[in-house]
Write a protein that holds these residues in place. Structure first.
Motif, PDB file in Angstrom:
ATOM      1  N   PHE A 114      30.022  66.695  73.032  1.00 48.28           N
ATOM      2  CA  PHE A 114      29.019  66.152  72.224  1.00 48.28           C
ATOM      3  C   PHE A 114      28.549  64.894  72.418  1.00 48.28           C
ATOM      4  N   MET A 157      35.136  73.231  68.015  1.00 51.45           N
ATOM      5  CA  MET A 157      34.548  71.791  67.728  1.00 51.45           C
ATOM      6  C   MET A 157      35.396  70.701  68.193  1.00 51.45           C
ATOM      7  N   ARG A 170      26.624  70.378  68.723  1.00 46.45           N
ATOM      8  CA  ARG A 170      26.932  70.788  67.540  1.00 46.45           C
ATOM      9  C   ARG A 170      26.323  71.871  66.999  1.00 46.45           C
ATOM     10  N   GLU A 176      34.149  68.030  71.261  1.00 46.21           N
ATOM     11  CA  GLU A 176      33.731  66.743  70.900  1.00 46.21           C
ATOM     12  C   GLU A 176      33.359  65.838  71.889  1.00 46.21           C
TER      13      GLU A 176
END
Length: 264
Positions: free
Chosen positions: A226, A219, A84, A223
């Motif tokens: 991440f 983002m 992130r 995800e």
């Protein structure tokens, strides 16, 4: 004198081969042939390209410096799995650079340049919604659009800085098949309508919102990666077993290599 000339010749050859290897590996990453998290073997790349180990190593080091690859001792080199903070920091920089470029473009671009970029924006939007479109062509045109905005801003340093960031963002945004809500089919055309207007401040703000939308999009798409960083922070998927485990984690989150439509 002959030894020195031979060294110069070999150095020149290696530089040329390193450039060829750089372009080839970078293109494979952008095409999705080398997925995020996938290990890259220097020796295999060298064998495929018919090169020695040295120019391939130089090419991969350059890609690592640009943020497309990452390496760890005794683990190898892989396509970088972003965090992130990686993504957020990248877009903070892009927002600053490209908002400035948009403002200068609005103030200084010629009529021909404005017409050129408007047409290019329409092409980019058309490719972004084609489910069977060529991803690499889209990426190339999208990078060209943002690069040309900076070039027409008449600031070489700014143009160079933006050029160095474009490939990384393209890799992130095209990593998955996830939908991209919030971006209308003509969002690049709409952006250029403002940039080709007469208000530099409005142009800067339009680009700022465009980049922030791209960050939110990235983002959402990233995800699962991440999560992958949390679960397997040290895992380099060199073996089929580890690769399968990573693939299963991504599939559980609806993530796969992109073959369909893209939108940035």
């Amino acid at each position: 004198m002959g030894v020195k000339a031979d060294r110069i010749r070999k150095s020149s050859e290696n530089n040329g081969l390193a450039g060829e290897a750089y372009v080839t590996v970078r293109e494979r990453i952008l095409k999705g042939e080398l997925a995020i998290g996938q290990v890259i073997s220097r020796r295999k790349v060298a064998a495929e390209l018919g090169m020695s180990f040295l120019p391939v190593s130089e090419a991969l080091l350059r890609l690592e410096h640009e943020g497309l690859l990452e390496s760890r001792p005794r683990a190898g080199t892989r396509v970088r799995v972003p965090t992130r903070p990686d993504v957020q920091g990248h877009y903070v920089v892009r927002e600053a650079l490209e908002s400035q470029a948009a403002m200068l473009f609005c103030a200084q671009a010629t009529r021909d340049e404005r017409n050129e970029l408007m047409k290019l924006a329409v092409r980019v939007d058309a490719l972004s919604v084609q489910s069977e479109g060529n991803r690499f062509i889209y990426l190339g045109l999208h990078e060209k659009l943002h690069r040309r905005i900076a070039e027409c801003a008449r600031c070489t340093a700014l143009s160079d800085a933006i050029g160095r960031t474009s490939a990384l963002a393209s890799t992130w945004l095209c990593a998955t098949k996830a939908p991209t809500p919030g971006n209308p089919p003509s969002h690049h055309e709409n952006l250029m309508k403002i940039l080709t207007g007469e208000d530099p401040s409005a142009a800067a703000e339009a680009m700022r919102q465009h980049i922030r939308s791209s960050m939110a999009n990235a983002m959402r798409r990233l995800e699962p990666y991440f999560q992958l960083q949390k679960v397997h922070p040290q895992t380099y998927s060199r073996t089929p077993k580890k690769r399968l485990a990573m693939d299963r984690l991504l599939e559980q989150n609806g993530t796969a290599a992109v073959n369909g439509s893209v939108s940035v």
